[in-house]
Motif scaffolding. Structure first.
Motif, mmCIF file in Angstrom:
data_model
loop_
_atom_site.group_PDB
_atom_site.id
_atom_site.type_symbol
_atom_site.label_atom_id
_atom_site.label_comp_id
_atom_site.label_asym_id
_atom_site.label_seq_id
_atom_site.Cartn_x
_atom_site.Cartn_y
_atom_site.Cartn_z
ATOM 1 N N THR A 1 16.541 -43.091 -4.833
ATOM 2 C CA THR A 1 16.541 -42.549 -3.245
ATOM 3 C C THR A 1 15.834 -43.532 -2.473
ATOM 4 O OG1 THR A 1 16.131 -40.501 -4.408
ATOM 5 C CG2 THR A 1 15.882 -40.587 -1.883
ATOM 6 N N GLY B 1 18.801 -31.511 2.014
ATOM 7 C CA GLY B 1 19.476 -31.711 0.704
ATOM 8 C C GLY B 1 18.524 -31.969 -0.553
ATOM 9 N N THR B 2 18.791 -32.603 -1.390
ATOM 10 C CA THR B 2 18.101 -32.602 -2.708
ATOM 11 C C THR B 2 16.715 -33.173 -2.764
ATOM 12 O OG1 THR B 2 20.266 -32.911 -3.863
ATOM 13 C CG2 THR B 2 18.373 -33.151 -5.169
ATOM 14 N N ALA C 1 18.891 -36.866 2.182
ATOM 15 C CA ALA C 1 17.970 -38.164 2.279
ATOM 16 C C ALA C 1 19.125 -39.068 3.091
ATOM 17 C CB ALA C 1 17.823 -38.706 0.930
ATOM 18 N N ALA C 2 20.276 -39.469 2.549
ATOM 19 C CA ALA C 2 21.161 -40.278 3.297
ATOM 20 C C ALA C 2 21.599 -39.983 4.470
ATOM 21 C CB ALA C 2 22.405 -40.568 2.489
ATOM 22 N N GLY D 1 11.215 -35.540 -6.605
ATOM 23 C CA GLY D 1 9.589 -35.661 -7.101
ATOM 24 C C GLY D 1 9.212 -36.873 -6.005
ATOM 25 N N GLY D 2 9.642 -37.361 -5.282
ATOM 26 C CA GLY D 2 9.089 -38.287 -4.683
ATOM 27 C C GLY D 2 8.764 -39.584 -5.139
ATOM 28 N N SER D 3 8.846 -40.064 -6.393
ATOM 29 C CA SER D 3 8.691 -41.301 -6.943
ATOM 30 C C SER D 3 9.674 -42.417 -6.533
ATOM 31 C CB SER D 3 8.712 -41.164 -8.438
ATOM 32 O OG SER D 3 7.822 -40.174 -8.920
ATOM 33 N N GLU E 1 25.905 -29.897 8.380
ATOM 34 C CA GLU E 1 25.293 -29.538 7.358
ATOM 35 C C GLU E 1 25.722 -28.295 6.693
ATOM 36 O OE1 GLU E 1 23.135 -30.518 4.874
ATOM 37 O OE2 GLU E 1 23.453 -28.749 3.953
ATOM 38 N N SER E 2 26.147 -28.305 5.335
ATOM 39 C CA SER E 2 26.943 -26.927 4.780
ATOM 40 C C SER E 2 25.744 -25.846 4.706
ATOM 41 C CB SER E 2 27.051 -27.558 3.296
ATOM 42 O OG SER E 2 27.962 -26.377 2.615
ATOM 43 N N ASN F 1 14.565 -44.987 -9.850
ATOM 44 C CA ASN F 1 14.841 -43.672 -9.099
ATOM 45 C C ASN F 1 15.644 -44.499 -8.032
ATOM 46 O OD1 ASN F 1 12.278 -43.882 -10.459
ATOM 47 N ND2 ASN F 1 12.325 -41.723 -9.907
ATOM 48 N N ILE G 1 32.218 -28.806 5.466
ATOM 49 C CA ILE G 1 33.379 -29.878 5.737
ATOM 50 C C ILE G 1 34.329 -29.593 4.542
ATOM 51 C CG2 ILE G 1 34.538 -31.969 6.226
ATOM 52 C CD1 ILE G 1 32.937 -30.900 8.687
ATOM 53 N N ARG H 1 21.789 -27.371 -1.400
ATOM 54 C CA ARG H 1 22.739 -27.440 -0.567
ATOM 55 C C ARG H 1 22.136 -26.700 0.727
ATOM 56 N NH1 ARG H 1 28.721 -28.710 -1.502
ATOM 57 N NH2 ARG H 1 29.559 -27.844 0.218
ATOM 58 N N PHE H 2 21.244 -27.403 1.372
ATOM 59 C CA PHE H 2 20.826 -26.948 2.709
ATOM 60 C C PHE H 2 19.803 -28.257 3.278
ATOM 61 C CE2 PHE H 2 16.102 -25.814 1.632
ATOM 62 C CZ PHE H 2 16.068 -26.040 0.171
HETATM 63 C C1 LIG Z 1 14.496 -32.475 -10.031
HETATM 64 C C2 LIG Z 1 14.904 -33.916 -9.244
HETATM 65 C C3 LIG Z 1 13.738 -34.680 -9.270
HETATM 66 C C4 LIG Z 1 14.079 -36.017 -8.298
HETATM 67 N N1 LIG Z 1 13.022 -37.116 -8.213
HETATM 68 C C5 LIG Z 1 13.498 -38.140 -7.526
HETATM 69 C C6 LIG Z 1 12.339 -38.960 -7.425
HETATM 70 O O1 LIG Z 1 11.187 -38.828 -7.802
HETATM 71 N N2 LIG Z 1 12.872 -40.046 -6.963
HETATM 72 C C7 LIG Z 1 14.041 -40.341 -6.492
HETATM 73 O O2 LIG Z 1 14.298 -41.386 -5.946
HETATM 74 N N3 LIG Z 1 14.942 -39.366 -6.559
HETATM 75 C C8 LIG Z 1 14.649 -38.377 -7.052
HETATM 76 N N4 LIG Z 1 15.747 -37.213 -7.356
HETATM 77 C C9 LIG Z 1 17.013 -37.635 -6.769
HETATM 78 C C10 LIG Z 1 17.219 -37.235 -5.106
HETATM 79 O O3 LIG Z 1 16.734 -36.018 -4.861
HETATM 80 C C11 LIG Z 1 18.706 -37.884 -4.713
HETATM 81 O O4 LIG Z 1 18.814 -39.148 -5.135
HETATM 82 C C12 LIG Z 1 18.873 -37.702 -3.093
HETATM 83 O O5 LIG Z 1 18.388 -36.478 -2.762
HETATM 84 C C13 LIG Z 1 20.368 -37.883 -2.719
HETATM 85 O O6 LIG Z 1 20.331 -37.873 -1.521
HETATM 86 P P1 LIG Z 1 21.717 -37.619 -0.644
HETATM 87 O O7 LIG Z 1 21.591 -37.500 0.608
HETATM 88 O O8 LIG Z 1 22.853 -38.759 -1.239
HETATM 89 O O9 LIG Z 1 22.180 -36.280 -1.282
HETATM 90 P P2 LIG Z 1 21.629 -34.767 -0.949
HETATM 91 O O10 LIG Z 1 20.062 -35.085 -0.631
HETATM 92 O O11 LIG Z 1 22.009 -33.946 -2.160
HETATM 93 O O12 LIG Z 1 21.948 -34.492 0.483
HETATM 94 C C14 LIG Z 1 23.335 -34.183 0.460
HETATM 95 C C15 LIG Z 1 23.656 -32.950 1.643
HETATM 96 O O13 LIG Z 1 25.242 -32.798 1.908
HETATM 97 C C16 LIG Z 1 25.249 -31.718 2.011
HETATM 98 N N5 LIG Z 1 26.654 -31.160 2.037
HETATM 99 C C17 LIG Z 1 27.159 -31.237 0.528
HETATM 100 N N6 LIG Z 1 28.726 -30.943 0.737
HETATM 101 C C18 LIG Z 1 28.920 -30.776 2.167
HETATM 102 C C19 LIG Z 1 30.189 -30.452 2.873
HETATM 103 N N7 LIG Z 1 31.255 -30.341 2.303
HETATM 104 N N8 LIG Z 1 29.947 -30.414 4.220
HETATM 105 C C20 LIG Z 1 28.735 -30.286 4.807
HETATM 106 N N9 LIG Z 1 27.472 -30.962 4.091
HETATM 107 C C21 LIG Z 1 27.571 -30.791 2.396
HETATM 108 C C22 LIG Z 1 24.272 -30.720 1.166
HETATM 109 O O14 LIG Z 1 24.111 -29.271 1.632
HETATM 110 C C23 LIG Z 1 23.037 -31.696 1.181
HETATM 111 O O15 LIG Z 1 22.091 -31.167 2.323
HETATM 112 C C24 LIG Z 1 15.507 -36.116 -7.810
HETATM 113 C C25 LIG Z 1 16.510 -34.975 -8.040
HETATM 114 C C26 LIG Z 1 16.060 -34.000 -8.608
HETATM 115 C C27 LIG Z 1 17.136 -33.041 -9.038
#
Ligand SMILES: Cc1cc2nc3c(=O)[nH]c(=O)nc-3n(C[C@H](O)[C@H](O)[C@H](O)COP(=O)(O)OP(=O)(O)OC[C@H]3O[C@@H](n4cnc5c(N)ncnc54)[C@H](O)[C@@H]3O)c2cc1C
Length: 501
Positions: free
Chosen positions: A478, A82-83, A25-26, A88-90, A45-46, A476, A195, A78-79
């Motif tokens: 995100t 990301g997460t 997401a970020a 859930g998209g709320s 991306e890992s 939440n 990384i 981890r693809f």
């Molecule tokens: C079941 C579930 C339901 C959820 N529902 C909600 C919701 O309804 N509303 C909400 O606001 N949030 C929700 N979330 C939370 C939301 O998914 C996360 O807040 C959000 O995805 C985090 O974004 P991010 O980019 O920080 O991390 P991520 O989306 O996890 O992305 C991190 C990325 O970094 C990559 N990475 C990690 N380490 C390395 C490395 N060393 N080298 C290269 N790449 C790497 C990973 O592969 C991944 O693609 C939910 C989470 C879960 C588990």
């Protein structure tokens, strides 16, 4: 452009204006926004475009404290995407109150305010296909205004909440933005490359390059003017701590803060919420739940008066389907409505209620490095999730206030949250919302990063994602992660203009 790290020659160096690590997401939001603003970006991306066991295993974590497997097992992906490949998209924004310091919550307060994020929430809503930033609770708009409300609209202790819901076509951010990623010639996404170390230059004040590894045994290098780690709130501190070849103790860790203040939203079930008159028909809240999460959160005034952390309750799973019979059903019905003459034979009707609450930022709740190594030889993260007695008592008190609000409406009865507050008891789970481990603060002694997400002690290393959050609120995370990524993109783009002009 998408490049598969597995197909690149060993030892290759990629160069760009900005290097982003992680396409979740970020990271994906940030990278695409920077490329749209004319900067050359490489995002590493890992994982690949699909889930794979071999990249998933890189998420392995050692656990202690209140941590249970459910805290980390199905809570990160981890693809590419990301997460958000399984979120859930709320959606809720953090209210202005959440950014303020609260005298009863040690280490609270953000270095930015809600108004700093306002324009970015608007842009984030557009990116996620949402019609508005904050969805108001509005039963009348959906034609349910004449139905009774389970908790009265004059109630001030808890406030009704209606979450926004990301439409399906925007939900899986990786899929939704794949074509854009493929076509953007200023953006290169290098997949299947993990990384493993961030290398500072001789000054130790700047990052010179990142080192990446592939499962094929290759080592790739990434050079840029600025670097941003967006790997999640467990992996961001892991990477900083593991990058200790030049700086013992890891990068940005001068005050031993990297990895501390780990927070999640502990979650549990309350209830059931028994409805007083089983034949009364559906309440507004139940009808609205068809179009997104509906629930209640303790108000800012209540939290201030009772010195509480954030707390929210939702109907979960959403009711309106077939209800399982309750144990001791008749006894419970007598308790709820001893003189239910109008509906003597109706079975009790109930709602399930799930709750999430905010933890107070706690330096002892932390990510450190384990002695165990992953397949690339990087120490695995060790997560000690500390949930304090204050976190537990705040949640229980908040639940009592919710029960009282339900009772005052006369429509039902709810029993307060039962939690084991002994320090070693595990909680059932977190909410999949890891936060806090590279927190923002103006003072380097209080946080790893500044108000722009830059690591205080490094001129060109930034962090993205919820590891920046000094406190987690009840919302939440995100939407705020995406808003922060857009704000950081503007900052990095303007910084690029200053450094090149
Ligand atoms: C079941 C579930 C339901 C959820 N529902 C909600 C919701 O309804 N509303 C909400 O606001 N949030 C929700 N979330 C939370 C939301 O998914 C996360 O807040 C959000 O995805 C985090 O974004 P991010 O980019 O920080 O991390 P991520 O989306 O996890 O992305 C991190 C990325 O970094 C990559 N990475 C990690 N380490 C390395 C490395 N060393 N080298 C290269 N790449 C790497 C990973 O592969 C991944 O693609 C939910 C989470 C879960 C588990």
């Amino acid at each position: 452009m998408i490049t598969n790290g597995l197909d690149v020659e060993d030892g290759k160096t990629f160069e760009a204006d900005i290097c982003v690590v992680g396409a979740g997401a970020a990271g994906l939001t940030l990278a695409l926004e920077l490329a749209q603003q004319g900067l050359e970006v490489v995002v590493v991306e890992s994982g690949g475009l699909q889930w794979s066991k071999r990249s998933h295993q890189l998420l392995d974590v050692e656990l202690s404290g209140r941590s249970t497997k459910s805290l980390v097992e199905h809570t990160r992906e981890r693809f590419f995407g990301g997460t958000t490949n399984h979120w859930g998209g709320s959606i809720r924004t953090l209210s202005a109150f959440e950014f303020e310091p609260h005298s009863w919550v040690p280490n609270s307060g953000w270095p930015i305010t809600r108004s700093d994020l306002n324009p970015y929430y608007i842009r984030a809503a557009r990116l996620l296909g949402l019609p508005e930033v904050d969805r108001p609770y509005d039963a009348a708009a959906l034609g349910f205004g004449d139905r009774p409300r389970l908790i009265s609209d004059t109630e001030t202790v808890v406030e009704a909440q209606q979450w926004g819901t990301v439409p399906d076509e925007y939900l899986r951010i990786g899929q939704a933005r794949l074509e854009e990623t493929r076509k953007n010639t200023l953006l290169r996404c290098v997949l299947n490359t993990t990384i493993t170390e961030v290398h500072p230059d001789e000054s130790r004040q700047r990052i010179a390059s990142l080192e990446g590894r592939t499962f094929g045994g290759k080592t790739l290098h990434f050079r840029a003017r600025d670097f941003v780690l967006c790997t999640g709130a467990i992996e961001n501190p892991r990477l900083l701590l593991a990058s200790d070849t030049v700086v013992p103790g890891g990068l940005g860790n001068e005050y031993d803060l990297v990895g501390r203040y780990f927070m999640d939203h502990p979650s549990a079930m309350m209830g059931p919420l028994l409805l007083t008159d089983p034949a009364a028909g559906l309440f507004q809240e139940e009808l609205l739940a068809d179009s997104g999460l509906v629930g209640w959160a303790t108000s800012a005034a209540t939290r201030t008066e009772f010195q509480l952390q954030g707390f929210m309750a939702i109907q979960w799973p959403k009711m309106r389907g077939v209800q399982k019979p309750l144990t001791h059903a008749h006894g419970i019905r007598d308790l709820v409505h001893p003189n239910a003459e109008s509906t003597p034979d109706a079975p009790p009707r109930y709602l399930n209620v799930a709750v999430n609450w905010e933890q107070s930022p706690n330096p002892l709740s932390r990510v450190t490095l384990s002695k165990q190594l992953d397949v690339f030889g990087t120490p695995k993260p060790d997560l000690h999730w500390a949930v304090t007695a204050a976190d537990i008592s705040s949640a229980i008190r908040s639940s009592e206030l919710l029960c009282l609000a339900v009772a005052r409406s006369g429509h039902g009865r709810l029993r307060r949250l039962e939690l084991d507050d002994s320090p070693t008891a595990s909680l059932t789970s977190g909410g999949g919302h890891q936060m806090g481990t590279t927190r923002m603060a103006d003072d380097p002694q209080n946080g790893v990063t500044d108000a722009n997400g830059r690591v205080h002690s490094l001129e060109n290393l930034f962090i993205g994602g919820s590891s920046l959050f000094p406190t987690g609120g009840w919302q939440n995370p995100t939407f705020t992660i995406i808003a922060l990524a857009l704000r950081q993109a503007d900052y990095l783009a303007s910084r690029a203009l200053t450094t090149t002009s």
